[in-house]
Design a protein around this motif. Sequence first.
Motif, PDB file in Angstrom:
ATOM      1  N   GLN A   1      43.632  43.307  44.060  1.00  0.00           N
ATOM      2  CA  GLN A   1      44.569  44.422  44.004  1.00  0.00           C
ATOM      3  C   GLN A   1      44.005  45.604  43.200  1.00  0.00           C
ATOM      4  OE1 GLN A   1      48.265  44.756  44.999  1.00  0.00           O
ATOM      5  NE2 GLN A   1      47.340  43.461  46.564  1.00  0.00           N
ATOM      6  N   GLU A   2      42.738  45.893  43.454  1.00  0.00           N
ATOM      7  CA  GLU A   2      42.053  46.993  42.771  1.00  0.00           C
ATOM      8  C   GLU A   2      42.051  46.821  41.249  1.00  0.00           C
ATOM      9  OE1 GLU A   2      43.889  50.588  44.122  1.00  0.00           O
ATOM     10  OE2 GLU A   2      42.976  50.461  46.111  1.00  0.00           O
ATOM     11  N   ARG A   3      42.031  45.578  40.830  1.00  0.00           N
ATOM     12  CA  ARG A   3      41.942  45.263  39.408  1.00  0.00           C
ATOM     13  C   ARG A   3      40.815  44.250  39.207  1.00  0.00           C
ATOM     14  NH1 ARG A   3      44.756  49.001  39.425  1.00  0.00           N
ATOM     15  NH2 ARG A   3      46.700  49.389  38.276  1.00  0.00           N
ATOM     16  N   ARG A   4      40.125  44.355  38.087  1.00  0.00           N
ATOM     17  CA  ARG A   4      39.012  43.470  37.779  1.00  0.00           C
ATOM     18  C   ARG A   4      39.484  42.341  36.864  1.00  0.00           C
ATOM     19  NH1 ARG A   4      35.906  43.924  33.369  1.00  0.00           N
ATOM     20  NH2 ARG A   4      36.643  46.064  33.075  1.00  0.00           N
TER      21      ARG A   4
ATOM     22  N   GLU B   1      38.720  39.739  34.076  1.00  0.00           N
ATOM     23  CA  GLU B   1      37.741  39.590  33.002  1.00  0.00           C
ATOM     24  C   GLU B   1      37.004  38.254  33.111  1.00  0.00           C
ATOM     25  OE1 GLU B   1      36.794  41.714  30.864  1.00  0.00           O
ATOM     26  OE2 GLU B   1      38.321  43.278  31.015  1.00  0.00           O
TER      27      GLU B   1
ATOM     28  N   GLU C   1      31.542  41.031  40.308  1.00  0.00           N
ATOM     29  CA  GLU C   1      32.799  40.985  39.568  1.00  0.00           C
ATOM     30  C   GLU C   1      33.908  40.444  40.459  1.00  0.00           C
ATOM     31  OE1 GLU C   1      33.377  44.989  38.176  1.00  0.00           O
ATOM     32  OE2 GLU C   1      32.342  44.564  36.282  1.00  0.00           O
TER      33      GLU C   1
ATOM     34  N   GLU D   1      37.605  40.651  41.727  1.00  0.00           N
ATOM     35  CA  GLU D   1      38.591  41.720  41.851  1.00  0.00           C
ATOM     36  C   GLU D   1      39.771  41.269  42.698  1.00  0.00           C
ATOM     37  OE1 GLU D   1      36.315  44.754  43.697  1.00  0.00           O
ATOM     38  OE2 GLU D   1      35.181  45.282  41.882  1.00  0.00           O
TER      39      GLU D   1
ATOM     40  N   ARG E   1      29.383  39.864  45.398  1.00  0.00           N
ATOM     41  CA  ARG E   1      29.987  40.711  44.359  1.00  0.00           C
ATOM     42  C   ARG E   1      29.697  40.137  42.979  1.00  0.00           C
ATOM     43  NH1 ARG E   1      34.443  43.535  46.547  1.00  0.00           N
ATOM     44  NH2 ARG E   1      33.845  44.239  48.642  1.00  0.00           N
TER      45      ARG E   1
ATOM     46  N   SER F   1      34.061  36.093  45.767  1.00  0.00           N
ATOM     47  CA  SER F   1      33.192  37.169  45.269  1.00  0.00           C
ATOM     48  C   SER F   1      31.730  36.766  45.336  1.00  0.00           C
ATOM     49  CB  SER F   1      33.571  37.515  43.821  1.00  0.00           C
ATOM     50  OG  SER F   1      34.883  38.018  43.750  1.00  0.00           O
TER      51      SER F   1
END
Length: 441
Positions: free
Chosen positions: A335-338, A340, A331, A333, A329, A324
């Motif tokens: 699999q289309e998930r962020r 934390e 964040e 990420e 980037r 990232s």
Amino acid sequence: MGIYHERLKLQPPQFLLLIIIGLILVGSILLKLPIASHTHLSWIDAIFTSTSAVTVTGLAVVDTGSSFTMFGQLVILLLIQLGGLGIMSFAVLLFMLLGKRLGIKQRLIVGQALNHSKFGGIIGLVKKLLLYSLIIEFVGVIILAFRWVPEFGFGHGLYVSIFHAISAFNNAGFSIWSDSLAGYAADPVINLMISLLIIAGGLGFTVLADVWQKRSFRAFTLHTKVMIVGTIVLNVLAMIVIFLLEYGNTATIGTSPIGEKLLASYFQAITPRTAGFNTINIGELHESTILVMLVLMFIGGGSTSTAGGIKLTTFIIIALTVSSFLRGRKEVEIQERRIEMNLVIKALAILTISFVFIFCAIFLLSLTEEKPLLQIAFEAVSAFGTVGLSMGITGDLSDLGKGLIAFMMFIGKLGPLTLMFSLARSKESHVRYPSEDLFVG
């Protein structure tokens, strides 16, 4: 104060630390009994063996099969089972059998032991953990018995199958043979069954429960998907690399037929994460192969599993964080998930603390042991990752060296972050200071 033990004021990490130490001491006393070994066993060797069994590592300073009696071997097997599945899990089972309920403090302690961050679902997780473990071990025993009972007879063949099935599923790596499974390097049944038990134990109990309940890859949780895909990719890459590096090494697989080369490469790609069995002589591997195994041992298996290491998900989070950053980037990420930021920080903390422990161990061992640095590094990482593979120096370690390796096995089992939390006296700060840049890189 709600999470503290009522009388001793212990937090869950501290209580877990004491439980593991207590189990190691009890195991050491049992192994020191005259009925446990054929020869005199020193206290340091008893403590080392008990620590190796409880931490499901598999490093041995004395030969398990020839040095220990049946009683001693059964003690080791019990310590492996308690260490792998968790003594707290058996405590929960005992509570349930007695009809008692677990309080908040007990649930937090069990959650800490199982690396389960959510407060709910602890009892259900323990039930599934024990059920799945016993089922998988039972299947492993049956299949291995078809191979070993005809060879050794019913009684001894069944015992050999039980010992190795439990040792493999718990990623312990203990074997009753001095050369581990080298005698079965060309046996597909032994290789495949032992490796499948290792993989099942290394995936983690939450993954096994998720797979059993949903049985559809699309319905799996993100953690399950990452663990399954990551395990397959890492194992396949490791197998290819080991096969290519060792292809012409006559001391390992160089003189074997192509099928046996592939089988041995596959098995040795699986065991560094973190089982400790071997079908080829680890000490004869090329240095390049040893370096690959060092990485595999450091990564380890999955969270809530019987494996050690920094854990595969930790490694993946760090790799995604680097990716990232390189792509600009802000964040992380997948699999289309962020992911934390607190998980990213935790992963970096685990990586850093692990490096510090390993570096200190290698440095101290280089002072106490007259061995090549690569062998010392391999032993230290193997202990930290609770792997159990060795380049053949374990039995030659000094008493101080054995103590250092035992400590590293303990750290690897407990987890470096858990140890730091158990020793820390941190207090949450409500002060927020102004920011200022530092030059890095």
